[in-house]
Design an enzyme around this catalytic site. Structure first.
Site, mmCIF file in Angstrom:
data_model
loop_
_atom_site.group_PDB
_atom_site.id
_atom_site.type_symbol
_atom_site.label_atom_id
_atom_site.label_comp_id
_atom_site.label_asym_id
_atom_site.label_seq_id
_atom_site.Cartn_x
_atom_site.Cartn_y
_atom_site.Cartn_z
ATOM 1 N N THR A 164 30.969 21.576 30.579
ATOM 2 C CA THR A 164 29.752 21.017 31.183
ATOM 3 C C THR A 164 28.558 21.017 30.312
ATOM 4 O O THR A 164 28.679 21.481 29.317
ATOM 5 C CB THR A 164 29.540 22.399 32.266
ATOM 6 O OG1 THR A 164 30.579 22.711 33.172
ATOM 7 C CG2 THR A 164 28.135 21.998 33.108
ATOM 8 N N ASP A 195 31.197 25.427 39.629
ATOM 9 C CA ASP A 195 29.888 26.104 39.629
ATOM 10 C C ASP A 195 28.791 25.222 39.440
ATOM 11 O O ASP A 195 27.335 25.506 39.924
ATOM 12 C CB ASP A 195 29.787 27.025 38.721
ATOM 13 C CG ASP A 195 30.003 26.620 37.353
ATOM 14 O OD1 ASP A 195 31.019 25.996 37.059
ATOM 15 O OD2 ASP A 195 29.254 26.800 36.310
ATOM 16 N N GLY A 218 34.614 27.379 36.533
ATOM 17 C CA GLY A 218 33.526 27.369 37.591
ATOM 18 C C GLY A 218 34.255 28.313 38.545
ATOM 19 O O GLY A 218 33.201 28.894 39.537
#
Ligand code: GLY
Length: 301
Positions: A164, A195, A218
């Site tokens: 990410t 997430d 996540g």
């Protein structure tokens, strides 16, 4: 008081040797973009949006252009953003036709909604942020196309990436903001959301507590609401790096997940750490002439 300050990351994972320099360069560019906003007195929100836009358009990272492709060959993007002054948050999930999901998240933050998903989020973006519209193919980099083709040929979509990008800033007025943006996991079932667009898990900002952005597996981060957990620890007096280590230990012990965290305290102290092998990070404070960039916490010492 250390302000303004910006910290950005390009994901926690095993960074291949040939990706080390591009990852550092991409994070430096993002920190520079955010710093330029902060230096002229701009808001933390504007700074993190500028920084994450730079990360989203850099094909090195799993966000925006160059994000990982799902088994059906489509990139589905998630992003979330939060304003520490107002607790306003905005997020989109599983969008397919948006060049800069962080900018759409920013617009959602300014609207009554907090989270909009799937084709409805694509439509909301078309109606409210039309300049960010693109076709699904515009998000696909040559590198991701060939990775996907190899996986197709091998008939194997393994656990894949889950990294990410993110940014956290403190502006000259003492306000914090945080943002996360991702293509999610490479093998994900279309519609799976991790997430990154969930406040309290992949990102959080509260001027009284601190602000953070997360990267990693996540599902584990969601189960522990790790963004909020790490800020509670730091606001109860733990030093930023110590709070991150404690949060990552809890994550590993309870879920076996691996992750990385960047954070700022309300008085501008920086924390970052990872229990993934590597993590691309850059930050800048008023004491520095330019951003410092790393791909592993051990390089910082
Ligand atoms: N951390 C990104 C994801 O799991 O979707």
């Amino acid at each position: 008081l250390n302000q303004p300050v910006i910290i950005v990351h390009g994901g926690a994972k095993e960074i291949d040797p040939e990706k080390v320099e591009p990852s550092k360069a991409g994070c430096r560019r993002a920190a520079d973009a955010g710093w330029a906003v902060l230096e002229r007195g701009g808001s933390a929100l504007d700074a993190i949006e500028a920084a994450v836009r730079a990360l989203e358009e850099d094909g090195t990272f799993n966000a925006g252009y160059g994000a990982t492709l799902n088994p059906d060959g489509v990139a589905r993007l998630d992003a979330g953003m939060m304003d520490g002054a107002t607790l306003n948050a905005g997020a989109v999930a599983a969008v397919e036709t948006v060049r800069h999901p962080c900018t759409v998240a920013r617009r959602v933050l300014e609207a009554p909604e907090v989270l909009i998903v799937g084709q409805h989020a694509d439509r909301w973006a078309r109606e409210n942020v039309s300049q960010e519209q693109c076709s699904p193919g515009d998000l696909i980099s040559p590198e991701q196309r060939s990775t996907w083709q190899e996986k197709q040929k091998a008939g194997a979509f393994g656990p894949g990436t889950h990294d990410t990008v993110g940014a956290v800033a403190l502006d000259k007025n003492g306000h914090l903001a945080a943002c996360a943006s991702t293509g999610g996991t490479g093998d994900k079932y279309p519609g799976r959301v991790g997430d990154s667009p969930i406040a309290g898990s992949g990102f959080y900002a509260d001027d009284g507590l601190g602000a953070c952005a997360l990267t990693g597996e996540g599902e584990g981060v969601l189960r522990l609401t790790l963004g909020r957990v790490v800020l509670d620890q730091v606001s109860s007096g733990r030093d930023p790096d110590g709070a991150i280590l404690e949060a990552l230990d809890q994550l590993q012990a309870r879920t076996e997940a691996r992750a990385g965290i960047i954070l700022l305290t309300p008085d501008g102290r920086i924390g970052w750490g990872h229990n993934e092998r590597d993590m691309a990070v850059a930050y800048r404070t008023t004491l520095m002439d330019g951003p410092a960039a790393f791909t592993n916490k051990m390089e910082e010492k």
